[in-house]
Design an enzyme around this catalytic site. Structure first.
Site, short mmCIF file in Angstrom:
data_model
loop_
_atom_site.label_atom_id
_atom_site.label_comp_id
_atom_site.label_asym_id
_atom_site.label_seq_id
_atom_site.Cartn_x
_atom_site.Cartn_y
_atom_site.Cartn_z
N GLY A 39 -3.66 -10.25 3.90
CA GLY A 39 -3.44 -10.47 2.47
C GLY A 39 -2.93 -9.15 1.89
O GLY A 39 -3.49 -8.09 2.18
N ASP A 245 2.46 -2.77 3.00
CA ASP A 245 1.17 -2.65 2.32
C ASP A 245 0.59 -1.25 2.52
O ASP A 245 -0.02 -0.68 1.61
CB ASP A 245 0.20 -3.71 2.84
CG ASP A 245 0.67 -5.12 2.52
OD1 ASP A 245 1.35 -5.29 1.48
OD2 ASP A 245 0.39 -6.04 3.31
O1 RIB Z 1 2.15 -8.02 3.85
C1 RIB Z 1 1.53 -8.62 4.95
C2 RIB Z 1 0.58 -9.69 4.52
O2 RIB Z 1 1.33 -10.72 3.92
C3 RIB Z 1 -0.18 -10.35 5.63
O3 RIB Z 1 -1.40 -9.71 5.93
C4 RIB Z 1 -0.35 -11.78 5.14
O4 RIB Z 1 -1.67 -12.10 4.83
C5 RIB Z 1 0.55 -11.90 3.93
O5 RIB Z 1 -0.17 -11.89 2.79
#
Ligand code: RIB
Length: 299
Positions: A39, A245
């Protein structure tokens, strides 16, 4: 220690490794399967926490095994999970991810993430008052993001938006954002492609955008509108899931250093993150990043 408040999604990633992506209508045997915490929100929270930030997260999971697992994982990273609600009606979000040669393709079922509402954000106001910087993405409803940006503004806290997955942004929201962190495609969609050339677009938003460009690193304009480039750090990629992320978590964790220094740390952290499987598997600590940069600087 920077206090980072993350508003965003929490998913369980269901990951299949394959030697080649299936074509439309094709059935293939994959090579391996695993579940990993993921996520975009949770990933960015974990990235910032590993890099030394004090992290609090606002989000939503289902009343199920994945939800319990995600809360436990975030707690084990030292993240304050008090503001993560448990839905009585929706399941924990999941992402079906296919990984091939270090690249990935992702389908998200938002589940409980889709229930995060302005009311949940309002109920978490104390977390905004306590934060140094607020970081959000677009895997939760836009209304929740707008409420979070407004609350950050009320408390005078900088709001960083990673506009992923790509979406057009409401004008009022744009005015409340201290920094956007899109990739090239997300930048075009967020501002509806005007102007079409990303360099020209960055120049119209001095100091407000850092754009990631994969192996080409990150680009941003300084406060005077002059284009700056932070090259990427080449590594052998095992799984690129979560690299963006990690970059975002690092930008928030190193917010107090200014954009140029934060982008350097973020590119280094992003590079290290792809060297292990799973979105959070390769996310480095501050010591890992310092050691990595020392070897690269010496080379
Ligand atoms: O950015 C990567 C994430 O995108 C993954 O972990 C997946 O859960 C989606 O949300």
């Amino acid at each position: 220690m920077t206090k980072v408040l993350v508003v965003g999604s929490i998913n369980m990633d269901l990951v299949v490794g394959t030697a080649k992506f299936p074509r439309l209508g094709e059935t293939l045997f994959g090579e391996h399967f695993a579940t990993y915490p993921g996520g975009k929100g949770a990933n960015q929270a974990v990235a910032a926490a590993r890099l030394g930030a004090q992290v609090t997260m606002i989000g939503r999971v289902g009343d199920d095994a994945f939800g319990q697992q995600m809360l436990a994982t975030l707690g084990a990273e030292g993240i304050d999970t008090r503001w993560i609600g448990i839905s009585a009606t929706a399941a924990t979000g999941i992402a079906a991810i296919t990984v091939c040669d270090g690249d990935n393709a992702i389908l998200v079922i938002p589940g409980a993430n889709g229930e995060l509402s302005p009311a949940h954000i309002a109920a978490s106001e104390a977390a905004f008052a306590d934060a140094d910087v607020v970081l959000a993405q677009l895997e939760v409803p836009m209304a929740a993001i707008e409420a979070a940006a407004a609350l950050a503004a009320k408390h005078g806290k900088p709001f960083i938006l990673n506009p992923a997955p790509a979406a057009s942004l409401p004008i009022k929201l744009i005015g409340q954002i201290a920094l956007f962190t899109p990739n090239e495609y997300e930048l075009a969609v967020a501002f509806e492609g005007k102007p079409a050339d990303w360099k020209a677009l960055l120049a119209t938003l001095p100091g407000k955008v850092v754009m990631t460009k994969g192996r080409d690193g990150a680009w941003f304009t300084d406060a005077a509108g002059v284009l700056q480039h932070q090259p990427s750090y080449p590594v052998a990629a095992v799984d690129s899931t979560g690299a963006g992320d990690t970059f975002n978590g690092a930008i928030a964790a190193f917010w107090d250093l200014g954009l140029a220094a934060a982008a350097r740390y973020a590119c280094a952290a992003g590079a290290l993150s792809v060297t292990r499987p799973g979105a959070q598997g390769g996310m480095p600590t501050r010591a890992d990043v310092d050691a990595f940069l020392a070897t690269r600087d010496a080379a």
